[in-house]
Design a protein around this motif. Structure first.
Motif, PDB file in Angstrom:
ATOM      1  N   LEU A  88      13.389  11.074  -6.602  1.00 41.72           N
ATOM      2  CA  LEU A  88      14.614  11.279  -5.847  1.00 41.72           C
ATOM      3  C   LEU A  88      15.585  10.154  -6.162  1.00 41.72           C
ATOM      4  O   LEU A  88      15.285   8.989  -5.942  1.00 41.72           O
ATOM      5  CB  LEU A  88      14.299  11.284  -4.345  1.00 41.72           C
ATOM      6  CG  LEU A  88      15.503  11.521  -3.459  1.00 41.72           C
ATOM      7  CD1 LEU A  88      15.722  12.996  -3.267  1.00 41.72           C
ATOM      8  CD2 LEU A  88      15.335  10.837  -2.129  1.00 41.72           C
ATOM      9  N   GLU A  90      19.347   8.525  -5.572  1.00 49.22           N
ATOM     10  CA  GLU A  90      20.483   8.578  -4.669  1.00 49.22           C
ATOM     11  C   GLU A  90      21.475   7.476  -5.013  1.00 49.22           C
ATOM     12  O   GLU A  90      21.075   6.359  -5.332  1.00 49.22           O
ATOM     13  CB  GLU A  90      20.002   8.395  -3.243  1.00 49.22           C
ATOM     14  CG  GLU A  90      20.669   9.361  -2.314  1.00 49.22           C
ATOM     15  CD  GLU A  90      20.105   9.263  -0.936  1.00 49.22           C
ATOM     16  OE1 GLU A  90      20.828   8.817  -0.057  1.00 49.22           O
ATOM     17  OE2 GLU A  90      18.923   9.616  -0.741  1.00 49.22           O
ATOM     18  N   ALA A  91      22.743   7.804  -4.974  1.00 50.57           N
ATOM     19  CA  ALA A  91      23.767   6.807  -5.274  1.00 50.57           C
ATOM     20  C   ALA A  91      24.634   6.629  -4.043  1.00 50.57           C
ATOM     21  O   ALA A  91      24.865   7.568  -3.296  1.00 50.57           O
ATOM     22  CB  ALA A  91      24.619   7.247  -6.448  1.00 50.57           C
ATOM     23  N   LYS A  92      25.071   5.411  -3.837  1.00 51.32           N
ATOM     24  CA  LYS A  92      25.902   5.107  -2.676  1.00 51.32           C
ATOM     25  C   LYS A  92      27.112   4.310  -3.128  1.00 51.32           C
ATOM     26  O   LYS A  92      26.978   3.259  -3.731  1.00 51.32           O
ATOM     27  CB  LYS A  92      25.069   4.278  -1.703  1.00 51.32           C
ATOM     28  CG  LYS A  92      25.328   4.603  -0.282  1.00 51.32           C
ATOM     29  CD  LYS A  92      24.414   3.812   0.604  1.00 51.32           C
ATOM     30  CE  LYS A  92      24.588   4.203   2.046  1.00 51.32           C
ATOM     31  NZ  LYS A  92      24.094   5.510   2.386  1.00 51.32           N
ATOM     32  N   LEU A  93      28.278   4.827  -2.817  1.00 55.05           N
ATOM     33  CA  LEU A  93      29.502   4.094  -3.134  1.00 55.05           C
ATOM     34  C   LEU A  93      29.848   3.210  -1.938  1.00 55.05           C
ATOM     35  O   LEU A  93      29.422   3.488  -0.838  1.00 55.05           O
ATOM     36  CB  LEU A  93      30.653   5.073  -3.379  1.00 55.05           C
ATOM     37  CG  LEU A  93      30.588   5.931  -4.620  1.00 55.05           C
ATOM     38  CD1 LEU A  93      31.782   6.855  -4.644  1.00 55.05           C
ATOM     39  CD2 LEU A  93      30.590   5.079  -5.862  1.00 55.05           C
ATOM     40  N   GLU A 109      29.410  10.442  -5.932  1.00 53.32           N
ATOM     41  CA  GLU A 109      28.007  10.077  -5.736  1.00 53.32           C
ATOM     42  C   GLU A 109      27.097  11.122  -6.358  1.00 53.32           C
ATOM     43  O   GLU A 109      26.085  10.802  -6.981  1.00 53.32           O
ATOM     44  CB  GLU A 109      27.701   9.936  -4.233  1.00 53.32           C
ATOM     45  CG  GLU A 109      28.202   8.628  -3.658  1.00 53.32           C
ATOM     46  CD  GLU A 109      28.082   8.547  -2.152  1.00 53.32           C
ATOM     47  OE1 GLU A 109      27.662   9.533  -1.512  1.00 53.32           O
ATOM     48  OE2 GLU A 109      28.431   7.484  -1.602  1.00 53.32           O
ATOM     49  N   ASN A 135      11.475   6.926  -4.903  1.00 54.09           N
ATOM     50  CA  ASN A 135      12.886   6.973  -4.516  1.00 54.09           C
ATOM     51  C   ASN A 135      13.657   5.905  -5.265  1.00 54.09           C
ATOM     52  O   ASN A 135      13.253   4.752  -5.277  1.00 54.09           O
ATOM     53  CB  ASN A 135      13.054   6.716  -3.023  1.00 54.09           C
ATOM     54  CG  ASN A 135      12.550   7.868  -2.186  1.00 54.09           C
ATOM     55  OD1 ASN A 135      12.040   8.846  -2.726  1.00 54.09           O
ATOM     56  ND2 ASN A 135      12.695   7.751  -0.894  1.00 54.09           N
ATOM     57  N   MET A 137      17.366   4.196  -5.480  1.00 51.71           N
ATOM     58  CA  MET A 137      18.606   4.099  -4.707  1.00 51.71           C
ATOM     59  C   MET A 137      19.571   3.204  -5.465  1.00 51.71           C
ATOM     60  O   MET A 137      19.287   2.025  -5.687  1.00 51.71           O
ATOM     61  CB  MET A 137      18.215   3.448  -3.381  1.00 51.71           C
ATOM     62  CG  MET A 137      19.305   3.324  -2.433  1.00 51.71           C
ATOM     63  SD  MET A 137      19.180   4.690  -1.292  1.00 51.71           S
ATOM     64  CE  MET A 137      20.672   4.403  -0.393  1.00 51.71           C
ATOM     65  N   THR A 139      23.092   1.384  -5.466  1.00 54.62           N
ATOM     66  CA  THR A 139      24.199   0.981  -4.604  1.00 54.62           C
ATOM     67  C   THR A 139      25.323   0.435  -5.466  1.00 54.62           C
ATOM     68  O   THR A 139      25.124  -0.520  -6.208  1.00 54.62           O
ATOM     69  CB  THR A 139      23.745  -0.124  -3.624  1.00 54.62           C
ATOM     70  OG1 THR A 139      22.479   0.234  -3.118  1.00 54.62           O
ATOM     71  CG2 THR A 139      24.721  -0.276  -2.500  1.00 54.62           C
TER      72      THR A 139
ATOM     73  N   GLY B  96      16.179   2.857   1.138  1.00 58.57           N
ATOM     74  CA  GLY B  96      15.623   3.834   0.230  1.00 58.57           C
ATOM     75  C   GLY B  96      15.262   5.150   0.881  1.00 58.57           C
ATOM     76  O   GLY B  96      14.399   5.874   0.402  1.00 58.57           O
ATOM     77  N   LEU B 148      21.752  -5.429   1.654  1.00 61.94           N
ATOM     78  CA  LEU B 148      21.204  -4.987   0.370  1.00 61.94           C
ATOM     79  C   LEU B 148      19.725  -5.320   0.261  1.00 61.94           C
ATOM     80  O   LEU B 148      18.967  -4.628  -0.388  1.00 61.94           O
ATOM     81  CB  LEU B 148      21.966  -5.652  -0.776  1.00 61.94           C
ATOM     82  CG  LEU B 148      23.438  -5.268  -0.880  1.00 61.94           C
ATOM     83  CD1 LEU B 148      24.105  -6.077  -1.959  1.00 61.94           C
ATOM     84  CD2 LEU B 148      23.601  -3.792  -1.168  1.00 61.94           C
TER      85      LEU B 148
END
Lengths: 272, 295
Positions: A88, A90-93, A109, A135, A137, A139, B96, B148
């Motif tokens: 999985l 996931e991108a976060k702006l 995203e 996962n 992630m 950022t 996450g 973070l």
């Protein structure tokens, strides 16, 4: 008109519109200063193991692009048995005061997520982790989405994810590296640029390609091209040059990973 | 002896997970902390970066305290709702998990920061008034905070990030465009946030202390700046102090949970001395942070 306020977050009133700034005369000038480099990439700063509460993580900085990626897992999943790990991404702006459901940033995203997922999935030996999930992630701490090349951001996002996977100790077939290229076409002919800063202009072709450069044949594992009238010759040029840039990045990564491994080993032997 | 069970032995990190309470007690008895070689009253070193705002923000700050990293960016917006001007902090802890509702921790931290920011009148309301639209439009500032990397309770670092970012925030000059009636801001003329009077200062820093018990000696100890899973899980009684270096308090919470470490459950003994020590220590920490070099 009543819009429901998200009461679980501390957000400004729903009718808030972001500040609008006067057009600055100085900003248009930056376009000129862009492409001085041709077949080199911009200096990259990378660091692994930056996040304490993740299995692995990495930080990458290329000029205004600052990205952090954390990998969580492999963790067991509930429910029925699966043959291989679920991946999985996931991108976060940076949310910058906007509601999380902001359409524009949500679509960006999604673009980052899908490109990174496509690129790195072939690199991971997913069958080694049955009934688990990994996962990833990403950022985005800072990036100029308006005036800078989005393909370069995608390449950076793929690269930081690869480094974080290595840091997490997840079994890989190969480290995926990604590079962006821009083929500029005008009356003066064609010229090619690695790692472009500015978005393409009308006649140009830009693209981002991901490779597994450690394999004999350097498999392409992700590709996104934008532009019109792409000939097969253009395509060859673009893929060949992106491969060259991806190899440059891979060489850099090899050095960093070896160094970090060496440091960790040293640390371990000191603590004994 | 026949049939005697062989004692089980675990490496420290496994034991810490299996029996965190005992693990903590064994440390406290020796005057040590599970999180490393820090004294009970010692805070972690904080590094503050706030030289240049991140692109797209009016002000920003990056704080790292031990393994915890927090980024805060301040952005501006215009609202037409009267009385809704102010600073809105929203905190996210990157863990996450899928995009979903905020966790309890995120909601608690965001609310606490919001209350602290809006209970004090240090930020002059004049900052939020737009010339030419005094009665119709107001400025709102959003402080978007991302944790973070998290190594324990992170309110202290979040609060330092918000305060530092606000101190570095530059409000652009705003005016109403006569044609479009929209507010246009000019980044070439900026000014820092105005404070309500000369004695006011944004230098308000938060310090969190845990109250622990040493079971063997039946005594209460105060542990500053807790870190790590064991300390976070087993030390549930906390004192949070938000103070200026001069000792002016803006926030104080004392949460004492019932003691189970003693086994006889008679409550934790917090004396006047403990609270005095905590206040003095918080003040010292605040002046340390106020004078910390900003890179």
């Amino acid at each position: 008109m009543s819009v429901l306020q998200d009461r679980r977050r501390v957000l400004p009133p729903v009718d808030t519109i972001p500040l609008q700034f006067k057009e600055d005369e100085g900003s248009s000038g930056s376009k000129e200063t862009t492409i001085a480099r041709t077949r080199t990439i911009r200096p990259i700063f990378i660091k692994q193991s930056v996040v304490a509460n993740a299995s692995g993580s990495a930080y990458l900085e290329v000029e205004d692009i600052k990205l952090q990626c954390s990998v969580y897992g492999p963790k067991p999943i509930r429910g029925s048995f699966t043959q291989q790990a679920d991946l999985l991404v996931e991108a976060k702006l940076p949310s910058l005061g906007q509601d999380a459901s902001n359409d524009k940033s949500a679509s960006i995203e999604k673009d980052i997520t899908s490109f990174v997922q496509t690129s790195i999935t072939p690199g991971i030996i997913l069958t080694q982790y049955p009934k688990s999930c990994i996962n990833i992630m990403i950022t985005v701490i800072s990036a100029d989405l308006e005036n800078r090349n989005f393909k370069s951001l995608l390449a950076a996002a793929t690269n930081v994810a690869s480094l974080a996977l290595v840091d997490a100790g997840i079994a890989l077939y190969d480290i995926v590296t990604s590079a962006s290229v821009l083929l500029s076409r005008n009356e003066n002919g064609e010229s090619l640029y690695f790692d472009p800063e500015t978005p393409r202009e009308s006649e140009d072709i830009e693209g981002v390609l991901s490779f597994m450069t450690g394999q004999d044949e350097s498999n392409i594992v992700g590709m996104w091209l934008d532009g019109e009238n792409i000939t097969s010759k253009n395509l060859t040029t673009l893929t060949e040059s992106a491969k060259e840039a991806a190899c440059q990045i891979r060489t850099l990564f090899n050095g960093v990973i070896l160094q970090e491994f060496h440091d960790k080993e040293q640390e371990a032997s000191n603590s004994k | 002896m026949e049939g005697a069970a062989t004692p089980l032995s675990f490496p420290p990190e496994v034991f810490a997970r299996l029996e965190p309470d005992i693990y903590l007690q064994r440390h406290l008895e020796l005057g040590l902390r599970p999180s490393g070689l820090r004294a009970f009253d010692e805070f972690r070193k904080a590094t503050i970066q706030a030289s240049e705002p991140l692109p797209g923000t009016l002000g920003s700050a990056v704080i790292s305290v031990g393994g915890t990293t927090v980024v805060c960016g301040i952005t501006g917006g215009i609202t037409e709702q009267k009385g809704k001007h102010g600073v809105y902090p929203n905190v996210e802890v990157i863990r996450g998990t899928r995009n979903g509702p905020p966790t309890q921790e995120e909601m608690v931290i965001s609310q606490r920061a919001f209350q602290l920011l809006n209970n004090t009148d240090y930020i002059d309301p004049v900052n939020f008034v737009i010339p030419g639209a005094e009665k119709t439009k107001w400025l709102v500032l959003s402080a978007s905070v991302q944790v973070l990397s998290r190594t324990g309770p992170c309110f202290d670092a979040v609060w330092t990030a918000i305060i530092t970012a606000l101190k570095n925030t530059r409000i652009p000059q705003m005016e109403v465009d006569p044609d479009t009636k929209q507010v246009v801001s000019d980044l070439s003329t900026v000014s820092p946030l105005k404070l309500s009077d000369e004695s006011a200062s944004l230098d308000q820093f938060s310090s969190t202390f845990a109250i622990g018990e040493v079971q063997k000696d039946q005594k209460t100890v105060v542990i500053a700046d807790i870190e790590g899973e064991t300390e976070e899980a087993c030390l549930n009684s906390r004192i949070n102090v938000v103070t200026s270096p001069s000792g002016l308090l803006t926030g104080l919470t004392i949460a004492v949970t019932s003691s189970n470490a003693t086994g006889i459950n008679k409550g934790i003994q917090v004396s006047r001395e403990h609270i005095q020590t905590v206040l003095a220590s918080a003040r010292k920490r605040a002046s340390e942070l106020a004078t910390a070099p900003v890179s």
